[in-house]
Structures are given as structure tokens and as C-alpha cells.
Design an enzyme around this catalytic site. Structure first.
Site, PDB file in Angstrom:
ATOM      1  N   ARG A 144     -17.684 -20.795  20.199  1.00 22.40           N
ATOM      2  CA  ARG A 144     -16.515 -21.657  20.333  1.00 22.40           C
ATOM      3  C   ARG A 144     -15.384 -21.109  19.489  1.00 22.40           C
ATOM      4  O   ARG A 144     -15.517 -20.042  18.883  1.00 22.40           O
ATOM      5  CB  ARG A 144     -16.867 -23.080  19.912  1.00 22.40           C
ATOM      6  N   THR A 159     -13.110 -20.025  16.709  1.00 22.97           N
ATOM      7  CA  THR A 159     -13.438 -19.736  15.325  1.00 22.97           C
ATOM      8  C   THR A 159     -12.197 -19.473  14.497  1.00 22.97           C
ATOM      9  O   THR A 159     -12.288 -19.271  13.291  1.00 22.97           O
ATOM     10  CB  THR A 159     -14.301 -18.464  15.219  1.00 22.97           C
ATOM     11  N   TRP A 161     -10.440  -5.560  21.143  1.00 22.67           N
ATOM     12  CA  TRP A 161     -10.377  -5.502  22.604  1.00 22.67           C
ATOM     13  C   TRP A 161      -9.621  -4.272  23.068  1.00 22.67           C
ATOM     14  O   TRP A 161      -9.953  -3.655  24.068  1.00 22.67           O
ATOM     15  CB  TRP A 161      -9.745  -6.771  23.170  1.00 22.67           C
ATOM     16  N   SER A 174     -13.374  -6.820  31.638  1.00 26.85           N
ATOM     17  CA  SER A 174     -12.299  -7.806  31.737  1.00 26.85           C
ATOM     18  C   SER A 174     -12.859  -9.203  31.992  1.00 26.85           C
ATOM     19  O   SER A 174     -12.374 -10.195  31.430  1.00 26.85           O
ATOM     20  CB  SER A 174     -11.342  -7.391  32.862  1.00 26.85           C
ATOM     21  N   HIS A 214     -14.248 -10.562  28.751  1.00 26.97           N
ATOM     22  CA  HIS A 214     -13.122 -10.981  27.915  1.00 26.97           C
ATOM     23  C   HIS A 214     -12.617 -12.361  28.378  1.00 26.97           C
ATOM     24  O   HIS A 214     -12.402 -13.263  27.566  1.00 26.97           O
ATOM     25  CB  HIS A 214     -12.021  -9.921  28.047  1.00 26.97           C
ATOM     26  N   ARG A 239      -3.506 -18.115  28.255  1.00 25.78           N
ATOM     27  CA  ARG A 239      -4.358 -16.988  28.590  1.00 25.78           C
ATOM     28  C   ARG A 239      -4.487 -16.738  30.092  1.00 25.78           C
ATOM     29  O   ARG A 239      -4.761 -15.628  30.515  1.00 25.78           O
ATOM     30  CB  ARG A 239      -5.757 -17.187  27.998  1.00 25.78           C
ATOM     31  N   CYS A 286     -15.356 -11.497  12.491  1.00 27.77           N
ATOM     32  CA  CYS A 286     -15.931 -12.837  12.468  1.00 27.77           C
ATOM     33  C   CYS A 286     -17.386 -12.758  12.912  1.00 27.77           C
ATOM     34  O   CYS A 286     -17.692 -12.240  13.986  1.00 27.77           O
ATOM     35  CB  CYS A 286     -15.104 -13.737  13.385  1.00 27.77           C
ATOM     36  N   CYS A 316     -18.467 -14.423  16.205  1.00 28.09           N
ATOM     37  CA  CYS A 316     -17.967 -13.681  17.369  1.00 28.09           C
ATOM     38  C   CYS A 316     -18.789 -12.405  17.557  1.00 28.09           C
ATOM     39  O   CYS A 316     -19.058 -11.973  18.670  1.00 28.09           O
ATOM     40  CB  CYS A 316     -16.506 -13.301  17.188  1.00 28.09           C
TER      41      CYS A 316
END
Ligand code: NAG
Ligand code: NAG
Length: 455
Positions: free
Chosen positions: A187, A189, A200, A239, A242, A274, A381, A384
Site C-alpha cells: 500500500r 508508503t 523505474w 509497464s 508499474h 497517474r 523503502c 516496496c
């Protein structure tokens, strides 16, 4: 330039929206349609349509898959979160004042991530605070009950005795530990901004097959000139991954935090930033299409690997015989459901070229994947990093299956199978990774409804 452009385009879009709303000729374009306008009907590379996938996933697959993933076999994943980043040193900006507040020049931010970069200076200003928050929210809860610790010892013995010829070396490291995935949900962060973009960007820039002419890292290859269908697929898978991660972050956003409780939920603004067609200059809907594409590829891998799980000697071993048999039944039920879904891929177009070429491609994919999973060691993180590693391994496992279709089809019905094998880690990551994508598809429906209501 990014900031002004997005704003301008957003403004033009808003004006155009108002205009079309007042015209009364056509139905107004709703906020929901702006995210989903291109994401409907048939998907390229497959003749199945989005609406059919939604129904199948949201009502038939998703609930059962959730149940399976809550079981002990699937909720504990062994991972080494302490591996150093092999590519650069400055992983965590947190606690480093000079780095944290240094605002970035606009031209340092690569084009493809600029769509999100108009927030940049605000982010830089809030970075110290955000870093503290990110460290707290991104921490991994490593607690396991005493009972689980004992069980885990047993599993390790069981795993070691089977033919683990392709176990990732990482897992043997003393630093590798089991984590409880249910205690560490994917979730929001607070991990975003330059650090996250850098990751990325490296993934897209260095590790994707792309045509020479590609302009921006996030642009999926519209026609993919010069690339075989598999290499184009690779790019779209990354992609899609992501996109899926971003759907999760938008759906489990930290909306409110008091000393008493944290409230997580859908943040429509974050989602629109996004995925909205106008705010992202057309990229958003394409990202969502890639998410469906990823879904179909993993679905296809699962439908191909059924014979491996059907073998009588395959167990979901946790030491509790009754429980394990029940879970195996649930697993097979899910797999048969998947097998019944008409995928309509062109069977010959993916991963099935002549043998020499296929082997070369397989090796290429493997190297790219290995690289991407090492990049995950650079994610600052920890939570993540955990989900990133798991999803990359899951996708890697799906591709391993697709490249091994013939071996699986020719596998003996019982007895040892030396040609094709999946380790517990691969199985856990495969199903949990698919669970993430399945959850994303379900969340898209939720966002669609939320967006319809705000219009
Ligand atoms: C692996 O990553 C490194 C660093 O980003 C890059 O230089 C290299 O070309 C990559 N290799 C492959 C096979 O993608
Ligand atoms: C939702 O996300 C936006 C943009 O990322 C942020 O500015 C806003 O504060 C968030 N809303 C809530 C309620 O947290």
C-alpha cells in the site's frame, strides 16, 4: 517544462470538457471515461475483451484467490532484504539533509517521468517530513509467531529434500528471512519522488528491449517496429507491473492519520494523476492496457502449468496433512477455473519460435530479469522492496513456465520430474504476484465507480 505542459493540457482538456458538456450533442465525457476510454473492448495480441476479463476476475477468480493466499503456505515468503544495491550507493536519501532538500533541475528529470514531475518542487520541500513518514510506513514487520518459526524449520527441510536445482542463491544467504505477507500489505508508503523515479527509470532505460527510436521510457511500443513480439511483450509487462503497483498505492492511500488510527482508502486524485488520459498525455490508459496484458500473460502461464500441480506427489507442504490437502484442492479448483477461461491468444505467436531462437530469447529474458531483481535491492523503502522482489520473481516464474510449455506438456504424471520443477519460492511468488494483478483489476472497477459518482 513538464509542469506547465501538463497544466496547460489539463486546462485545455477542462475547457473542452465544459464545451462538450454544454453542447448537448454528444454525451459528456465523464472523469471515469477519461481514464478508461481506450481500455475497453478487444486488447491487442489477444481477442478477449476487457469486460469479459473484469467479470471473470472480479466475481469468479478474485475471491477464491484471496482465500488461497491467506493460507500458511502462501503467506510466508522468504526474502533477503539486506542485499546491498549493486548499482549505486546513495540508496536512501532519508536522514541526509543535503540530499533531501536539494531541488532537482527540470531537465534532470527524464521525459517519461515528467508527467508526474510537476509536483517535484513541492515534493522536495516536504521531503524530510516524507522521508520520516516513509521510513515508518515502509518498514517491514518481521514478526513470526513461535509456532510459525517451528513450522518454517520443517518446511526448509522439506524444500531441501526436493530437487531444488534452480533455487535462487539469494535465499541460501543467512540474511534471507521469512516475512508474513499478510502483515505487510502492499500500500501507500510515502516512497515516491526522485528515489522512486530513479528506480523505474533505470528499469525502463537499461533493462528493457526497445526500438532505437523510442522517445520516452513510459511509452509502450505502439507498433513495436523492429521488435519481435516477445520483446515487445517484455516491455509491456514491465509497464503493466508499474501500473499495477500504482493502482495499489492509489487504492490503499494513507488518507488520515491520528494518534489513534490510520485510515487507508481510495484516493481518486492520485489515481487520476497517474492514469487520466489528459493529465498523463495519453499514457495513463495505455498503462492500464498493459496491466491487462500482464494479467493475461500470467493467466496463460497458470493455465499451462496445471499438469505440474496435478501430479499426486505435489503438496502444498506445511506439515498439516488435512489442511494441506484442502488447500491443494482449492488451488486446483482455481487452476481449472483459469484453464476454462478462453484466452484466444495466438498460440504460435508467443515464446514458441524455433528452438535455437527460443533458447536465445529465454536467456535474454533471464538476464534482463536477473538485472531487474538486483535493481530491486536499490529500492529505499523496504516494504516496496519486498513487494517488488516478489512480483518480479512471480513474473519471472510465469515466463519460465511459458518458455517451458513443451517440457510441462511432456512431464510424467508421477515420479520425479527433472525437466521442469518449481520451488516453493517460485510457487509462492507466482501466485502472490498474480494475486496483486488480480486485485488491481478489481480495484479498477472500484475506481470506475468512484469516478462515475463524482461527475
Ligand atoms: C543490467 O543493469 C546494468 C545497470 O543498470 C546495465 O548497465 C546493464 O546493461 C544491464 N544488463 C542487461 C542485460 O540488461
Ligand atoms: C490524495 O492524493 C493527492 C495527490 O497525490 C494529495 O494531494 C491529497 O492530499 C490526497 N488526499 C488525501 C485525502 O489524502
Amino acid at each position: 517544462m513538464g509542469r506547465r505542459w501538463v497544466f496547460l493540457i489539463g486546462l485545455v482538456g477542462a475547457v473542452w470538457l465544459l464545451g462538450s458538456g454544454h453542447g448537448g450533442q454528444q454525451p459528456p465525457v465523464t472523469a471515469a471515461q477519461r481514464c478508461f476510454c481506450q481500455v475497453s473492448g478487444y486488447l491487442d495480441d489477444c481477442t478477449c475483451d476487457v469486460e469479459t476479463i473484469d467479470r471473470f476476475n472480479n466475481y469468479r477468480l478474485f475471491p477464491r484467490l484471496q482465500k488461497l493466499l491467506e493460507s500458511d503456505y502462501f503467506r510466508y515468503y522468504k526474502v533477503n532484504l539486506k542485499r546491498p544495491c549493486p548499482f549505486w550507493n546513495d540508496i536512501s536519501q532519508c536522514g541526509r539533509r543535503d540530499c533531501a532538500v536539494r531541488p532537482c533541475q527540470s531537465d534532470e528529470v527524464p521525459d517519461g517521468i515528467k508527467s508526474a514531475s510537476y509536483k517535484y518542487s513541492e515534493v522536495a520541500n516536504n521531503l524530510i517530513e516524507e522521508c520520516e513518514q516513509a521510513e515508518r510506513l515502509g518498514a517491514v514487520d518481521e514478526s513470526l509467531s513461535e509456532e510459525t518459526q517451528k513450522a518454517v524449520l520443517q518446511w526448509t527441510k522439506h524444500d531441501d529434500s526436493s530437487d531444488n536445482f534452480c533455487e535462487a542463491d539469494d535465499i541460501q544467504s543467512p540474511d534471507a528471512e521469512y516475512v508474513d505477507l499478510l502483515l505487510n500489505p502492499e500500500r501507500y508508503t510515502g516512497y515516491k519522488g526522485p528515489d522512486a523515479w530513479k528506480i523505474w527509470n533505470v528499469i525502463y532505460e537499461e533493462n528493457c528491449f526497445k526500438p532505437q527510436t523510442i522517445k520516452r521510457p513510459l511509452s509502450p511500443l505502439a507498433s513495436g517496429q523492429g521488435l519481435c513480439v516477445e520483446k515487445r511483450a517484455f516491455y509491456r509487462l514491465i509497464s503493466g507491473l508499474h501500473a499495477s503497483i500504482n493502482v495499489h498505492l492509489s487504492a490503499r492511500y494513507l488518507l488520515q492519520e491520528t494518534w489513534l488510527e490510520k485510515k487507508w482508502g481510495h484516493n481518486i486524485t492520485e489515481f487520476q494523476q497517474r492514469f487520466d488520459g489528459i493529465l498523463t498525455e495519453g499514457e495513463g490508459p495505455r498503462r492500464l492496457k498493459n496491466l491487462y496484458f500482464l494479467y493475461l500473460i500470467e493467466l496463460r502461464a497458470l493455465s499451462k502449468v496445471v499438469p505440474f500441480f496435478e501430479r499426486p506427489d505435489f503438496q502444498l507442504f506445511t506439515g498439516n496433512k488435512v489442511h494441506d490437502a484442502e488447500k491443494k484442492m482449492l488451488l486446483l479448483e482455481i487452476l481449472h477455473e483459469i484453464k476454462s477461461f478462453p484466452l484466444h491468444f495466438d498460440e504460435n505467436s508467443f515464446f514458441a519460435g524455433d528452438k535455437k531462437e527460443a533458447n536465445k530469447l529465454k536467456e535474454d529474458f533471464r538476464l534482463h530479469f536477473r538485472n531487474i531483481s538486483r535493481i530491486m535491492d536499490c529500492v529505499g523503502c523496504f516494504k516496496c522492496r519486498l513487494w517488488g522482489k516478489l512480483q518480479i520473481q512471480g513474473l519471472g516464474t510465469a515466463l519460465k513456465i511459458l518458455f517451458s510449455e513443451k517440457l510441462i506438456a511432456n512431464m510424467p504424471e508421477s515420479g520425479p520430474s527433472y525437466e521442469f520443477h518449481l520451488t516453493r519460492q517460485e510457487i509462492v511468488s507466482l501466485f502472490n504476484a498474480f494475486g496483486r494483478i488480480s486485485t488491481s483489476v478489481k480495484e479498477l472497477e472500484n475506481f470506475r465507480n468512484l469516478l462515475q459518482n463524482i461527475h
